[in-house]
Enzyme design. Structure first.
Site, PDB file in Angstrom:
ATOM      1  N   ARG A  59      16.406 -14.454  72.150  1.00 30.42           N
ATOM      2  CA  ARG A  59      15.301 -14.570  71.188  1.00 30.42           C
ATOM      3  C   ARG A  59      14.591 -15.911  71.369  1.00 30.42           C
ATOM      4  NH1 ARG A  59      16.002 -10.443  67.564  1.00 30.42           N
ATOM      5  NH2 ARG A  59      18.115  -9.817  67.097  1.00 30.42           N
ATOM      6  N   ARG A  85      10.494  -8.326  65.535  1.00 31.18           N
ATOM      7  CA  ARG A  85      11.553  -9.107  66.156  1.00 31.18           C
ATOM      8  C   ARG A  85      11.950 -10.237  65.213  1.00 31.18           C
ATOM      9  NH1 ARG A  85      13.635  -6.165  69.482  1.00 31.18           N
ATOM     10  NH2 ARG A  85      14.764  -7.948  70.308  1.00 31.18           N
ATOM     11  N   HIS A 103       6.463  -8.216  53.846  1.00 35.65           N
ATOM     12  CA  HIS A 103       7.657  -7.375  53.724  1.00 35.65           C
ATOM     13  C   HIS A 103       7.388  -6.273  52.687  1.00 35.65           C
ATOM     14  CE1 HIS A 103      11.866  -6.410  54.155  1.00 35.65           C
ATOM     15  NE2 HIS A 103      11.938  -6.282  52.841  1.00 35.65           N
TER      16      HIS A 103
HETATM   17  C1  GRF Z   1       3.913  -3.455  57.056  1.00 37.88           C
HETATM   18  O1  GRF Z   1       3.937  -2.416  56.141  1.00 37.88           O
HETATM   19  C2  GRF Z   1       4.840  -4.571  56.655  1.00 37.88           C
HETATM   20  O2  GRF Z   1       5.308  -4.462  55.357  1.00 37.88           O
HETATM   21  C3  GRF Z   1       6.003  -4.454  57.600  1.00 37.88           C
HETATM   22  O3  GRF Z   1       5.503  -3.841  58.749  1.00 37.88           O
HETATM   23  C4  GRF Z   1       4.422  -3.016  58.412  1.00 37.88           C
HETATM   24  C5  GRF Z   1       3.389  -3.148  59.464  1.00 37.88           C
HETATM   25  O4  GRF Z   1       2.394  -2.184  59.336  1.00 37.88           O
HETATM   26  N1  GRF Z   1       6.574  -5.749  57.869  1.00 37.88           N
HETATM   27  P1  GRF Z   1       1.060  -2.285  60.174  1.00 37.88           P
HETATM   28  O5  GRF Z   1       1.457  -2.340  61.642  1.00 37.88           O
HETATM   29  O6  GRF Z   1       0.324  -3.512  59.746  1.00 37.88           O
HETATM   30  O7  GRF Z   1       0.286  -1.040  59.869  1.00 37.88           O
END
Ligand code: GRF
Length: 186
Positions: A59, A85, A103
């Site tokens: 990583r 990641r 999130h």
């Molecule tokens: C989002 O819903 C976020 O909460 C999560 O990953 C998703 C990404 O969605 N971490 P997108 O690729 O922006 O449509």
């Protein structure tokens, strides 16, 4: 930084184009050439760095490569818009308090993998989304902004995800402005 569909990345671009967010998106980092985010960046002439994590042994190695590319820019913020990641101290320390993650839950509830399913399994009545500063502990940094999303009895993963993502998109300009203010205030 994005790995997936790119709906938040697209929202970020739209908000900057319309001056809803007073910022410029200088580059996209993606680890997935099949991602929607990659296509959106290309369609919008955004400089894209494709860094496939499979080409790096650790990583940390990937994070060094990300820094090598981002160092070309004078960056205020990095948005992890579905970056799938885990990042290390290498990247976090380089851009301390300037990396934001989205999130899909009301943190500190439902950290980690598939927060949407976690909320459905827990049978809670309200979940949501959180914008927070990235720290070494996953999904644990300072919360910048949150929005609540009610869970209906007929909800499934798909329907709930759609509403959570709509909430993420709506909240994005506010979350970025809060993060920008925090940087200006030091
Ligand atoms: C989002 O819903 C976020 O909460 C999560 O990953 C998703 C990404 O969605 N971490 P997108 O690729 O922006 O449509």
């Amino acid at each position: 930084m994005a790995s997936g569909k790119g709906s938040n990345f697209a929202t970020l671009l739209k908000c900057t184009e319309k001056n809803i967010i007073n910022a410029k998106v200088c580059a996209l980092i993606t680890n997935n050439s099949d991602s929607g985010a990659f296509k959106i960046a290309k369609d919008n002439q955004i400089r894209t760095y494709l860094l496939n994590h499979k080409n790096y042994n650790t990583r940390e190695e990937l994070d060094y490569k990300i820094i090598e590319n981002l160092s070309k820019y004078s960056l205020d913020l990095i948005l992890m818009a579905g970056w799938m990641r885990i990042v290390t101290n290498i990247l976090i320390d380089k851009y301390k308090n300037r990396i934001i993650n989205i999130h899909p839950s009301l943190l500190p509830s439902f950290k980690g993998f598939d927060a949407i399913q976690q909320a459905l399994d827990a049978k809670v009545k309200i979940t949501g989304c959180t914008y927070h500063i990235v720290v070494p502990d996953v999904d644990s940094g300072k919360i910048l902004a949150q929005a609540a999303v009610p869970i209906n009895s007929i909800d499934n993963h798909h329907s709930l995800k759609e509403r959570i993502q709509a909430a993420e998109h709506k909240l994005l300009p506010y979350a970025i402005s809060i993060a920008g203010n925090a940087i200006r205030e030091g």
